[in-house]
Scaffold this active site. Structure first.
Site, PDB file in Angstrom:
ATOM      1  N   ASP A 245     141.946  33.037  43.159  1.00  0.00           N
ATOM      2  CA  ASP A 245     140.616  32.439  43.146  1.00  0.00           C
ATOM      3  C   ASP A 245     139.723  33.605  42.743  1.00  0.00           C
ATOM      4  O   ASP A 245     139.521  34.532  43.528  1.00  0.00           O
ATOM      5  CB  ASP A 245     140.233  31.904  44.532  1.00  0.00           C
ATOM      6  CG  ASP A 245     138.896  31.184  44.487  1.00  0.00           C
ATOM      7  OD1 ASP A 245     137.927  31.771  43.962  1.00  0.00           O
ATOM      8  OD2 ASP A 245     138.814  30.034  44.950  1.00  0.00           O
ATOM      9  N   HIS A 246     139.210  33.592  41.523  1.00  0.00           N
ATOM     10  CA  HIS A 246     138.607  34.837  41.027  1.00  0.00           C
ATOM     11  C   HIS A 246     137.361  35.232  41.813  1.00  0.00           C
ATOM     12  O   HIS A 246     136.945  36.386  41.779  1.00  0.00           O
ATOM     13  CB  HIS A 246     138.349  34.781  39.509  1.00  0.00           C
ATOM     14  CG  HIS A 246     137.247  33.873  39.109  1.00  0.00           C
ATOM     15  ND1 HIS A 246     137.461  32.569  38.783  1.00  0.00           N
ATOM     16  CD2 HIS A 246     135.927  34.081  38.983  1.00  0.00           C
ATOM     17  CE1 HIS A 246     136.308  32.005  38.478  1.00  0.00           C
ATOM     18  NE2 HIS A 246     135.357  32.899  38.593  1.00  0.00           N
TER      19      HIS A 246
ATOM     20  N   HIS B 148     136.405  27.573  45.267  1.00  0.00           N
ATOM     21  CA  HIS B 148     135.506  28.736  45.332  1.00  0.00           C
ATOM     22  C   HIS B 148     134.541  28.666  46.522  1.00  0.00           C
ATOM     23  O   HIS B 148     134.346  29.652  47.230  1.00  0.00           O
ATOM     24  CB  HIS B 148     134.677  28.843  44.047  1.00  0.00           C
ATOM     25  CG  HIS B 148     135.496  28.924  42.797  1.00  0.00           C
ATOM     26  ND1 HIS B 148     136.599  29.739  42.682  1.00  0.00           N
ATOM     27  CD2 HIS B 148     135.373  28.302  41.605  1.00  0.00           C
ATOM     28  CE1 HIS B 148     137.111  29.604  41.470  1.00  0.00           C
ATOM     29  NE2 HIS B 148     136.395  28.743  40.798  1.00  0.00           N
TER      30      HIS B 148
END
Ligand code: NAP
Length: 499
Positions: free
Chosen positions: A179-180, A242
């Site tokens: 999950d960046h 996110h």
């Protein structure tokens, strides 16, 4: 660091070009790659090694934060790259790949550690995992790791099915779900922020938090992702992953955990989220869709006029929600989350609003204190106080917490994440249980949206979302912080304070 063969599915694609090659290059320059590091890029295109290398070189020129200064270094970096044509569905292509990898490993007497990065559509995750297992690519004596990026399923049932399929080829500790947002330096700083700032420890111990606000506003619309986005919406595209990850990370703040304890703590926090029943979804979740408007002076069309979006689409391009936790620290503190497209400005931030001290009131109404964690467009963490002013008209006096050394160029999220994956550090990846718990929490929301039980609120492109999103927070006596209302008072807002 141990030797690694980095096997990249989707090496000819957009994510590899924009993010993965620049990240690897910057890690290389900083000497953070293993001494024996070898990339095998895969795709159906009939590329030679030289074509592949020149594409990697171009991606660094176009997207790396650090420009090439030393052509000799660049050449030695590119020498680590090789390409092989592979069709994901063809088992014999994996066998050829295994032969090639083994030849190099044996020739150099390297431990056969293999990292498989799936930079391809999610429909390919399960077949690739099965072929890695079936071909023997995943059976070497070294370690193996799998890197994948969301979407992890479309709902709870499909996520479980995908996880079951992956778990037939990889164990949980071998799966690194990206999950960046968790790769952003500011988010990573949250884990030990309290240790570095005694003033924060004192604030946490007062247990005087009024609310927490998590915002991820985008200016862009659906762009060229209509086919995906119209079946996903803000709830699946942003909220389930996110936004809930940010919620877990900020809720960790007062908890005093080590990096190793982070995944366990995140799961505990997710478990403590109070679930919604279908009726509560209508009360605590706002579903929105943008209509025509204007952004930064330019007219913008509404969502249903976008190319490849049906005129009758009820898809959510905005979601706001109020969440509560049953937790020894957070009980009674509302978490407000909002995210959407075609909003007034791009901003990703968390605001922790502390209750005002009566002693700070001076001549006016006591004003709150804020911890502001900014991730976009800039990164930074600050404490902001408004000692003497009335609530909505404050002149904030910010204190920048020294989390990034002044002038320091921050690494990209993918650099941090690739480096951690190479080291086998799971702290900033999404564990399956977090993903499952997040889908579980979101499931009634999906159902209520599907059944059209929650009204679809419209908002003009260029606004901050539907009025009901403001009301969600206002009903509890608060307001979304830092929205640029058209009033003179807001000229005083401070987002990027100087020290
Ligand atoms: N682009 C981004 O910024 C971004 C950001 C976050 C997440 N993601 C996710 O990352 C993944 C990849 O996205 P992308 O934008 O890079 O997609 P893309 O540009 O369409 O690239 C897809 C890649 O998959 C390969 N591929 C497709 N079918 C194949 C097959 N049958 N056999 C072998 N290779 C095949 C393609 O190679 P050939 O055409 O050569 O076969 C290409 O390299 C997606 O899951 C996306 O959701 C992307």
């Amino acid at each position: 660091m141990e030797p690694v063969t980095f096997v990249l599915f989707g090496a000819t694609g957009d994510l590899a070009k924009r993010k993965i090659y620049p990240a690897l290059y910057n890690l290389y320059i900083e000497q953070k790659l293993p001494p024996y590091f070898h990339v095998i890029g895969l795709g159906r295109r009939e590329w030679t090694d030289d074509i592949f290398k020149s594409n990697v070189e171009q991606s660094i020129a176009d997207f790396s934060r650090r420009k090439v200064k030393d052509p000799v270094l660049l050449k030695s970096f590119l020498n680590m790259f090789q390409y092989q044509t592979l069709d994901i569905g063809r088992q014999e292509d994996y066998e050829r790949l295994l032969e090639r990898i083994e030849k190099r490993e044996n020739g150099l007497s390297l431990t056969p550690n293999r990292m498989f990065y799936l930079s391809v559509g999610p429909e390919f995750f399960a077949p690739i995992a099965a072929n890695i297992k079936g071909s023997g690519l995943g059976s070497a004596a070294g370690w193996k790791r799998l890197l994948i990026e969301k979407p992890f399923g479309h709902d709870l049932a499909s996520a479980r099915e995908l996880n079951q399929q992956l778990s037939e080829a990889f164990e949980e500790h071998e799966i690194f779900r990206i999950d960046h947002y968790l790769g952003k330096p500011t988010v990573q700083k949250l884990v030990d922020l309290h240790q570095q700032h005694p003033e924060l420890q004192a604030m946490w111990s007062e247990r005087e938090i009024a609310n927490v606000q998590i915002t991820a506003n985008e200016i862009v619309g659906v762009e060229d992702r209509a086919g995906y986005y119209d079946h996903s919406g803000a709830v699946r595209d942003m909220f389930q992953n996110h936004m809930l990850q940010l919620l877990m990370m900020v809720a960790i703040l007062p908890k005093k955990v080590t990096p190793e304890e982070v995944p366990l703590m995140k799961r505990a926090l997710m478990k403590s989220l109070v679930p919604l029943d279908l009726q509560q979804v209508g009360e605590r979740v706002i579903r929105g869709q943008y209509t025509a408007g204007s952004i930064q002076g330019k007219p913008v069309q509404g969502y249903t006029s976008e190319p490849n979006i049906a005129a009758e689409s009820l898809n959510d391009t905005f979601i706001a929600a109020k969440l509560l936790m049953e937790d020894d620290y957070w009980s009674g503190v509302p978490f407000y989350i909002r995210t959407g497209k075609r909003l007034k400005e791009k901003s990703t931030r968390i605001v922790v609003e502390f209750k005002p001290h009566a002693a700070d009131a001076g001549s006016g109404k006591p004003a709150p204190r804020l911890l502001v964690i900014e991730m976009s467009p800039q990164e930074g963490i600050s404490l902001q106080f408004s000692p003497d002013q009335a609530r909505h008209h404050e002149q904030l006096s910010p204190v920048q917490l020294d989390v990034h050394a002044s002038g320091q160029e921050l690494p990209e999220a993918y650099e941090n994440l690739l480096h951690d994956a190479l080291l086998g550090k799971p702290t900033f990846f999404a564990h399956w249980e977090e993903v499952e718990l997040a889908w579980q929490w979101v499931e009634p929301v999906l159902q209520a949206f599907e059944r059209n039980d929650v009204p679809l609120r419209t908002y003009a492109a260029g606004s901050y979302g539907p009025a009901e999103s403001d009301a969600l927070v206002a009903n509890d006596g608060y307001h979304w912080w830092f929205d640029a209302k058209e009033t003179a008072a807001d000229e005083s807002r401070v987002l990027h304070p100087s020290r």
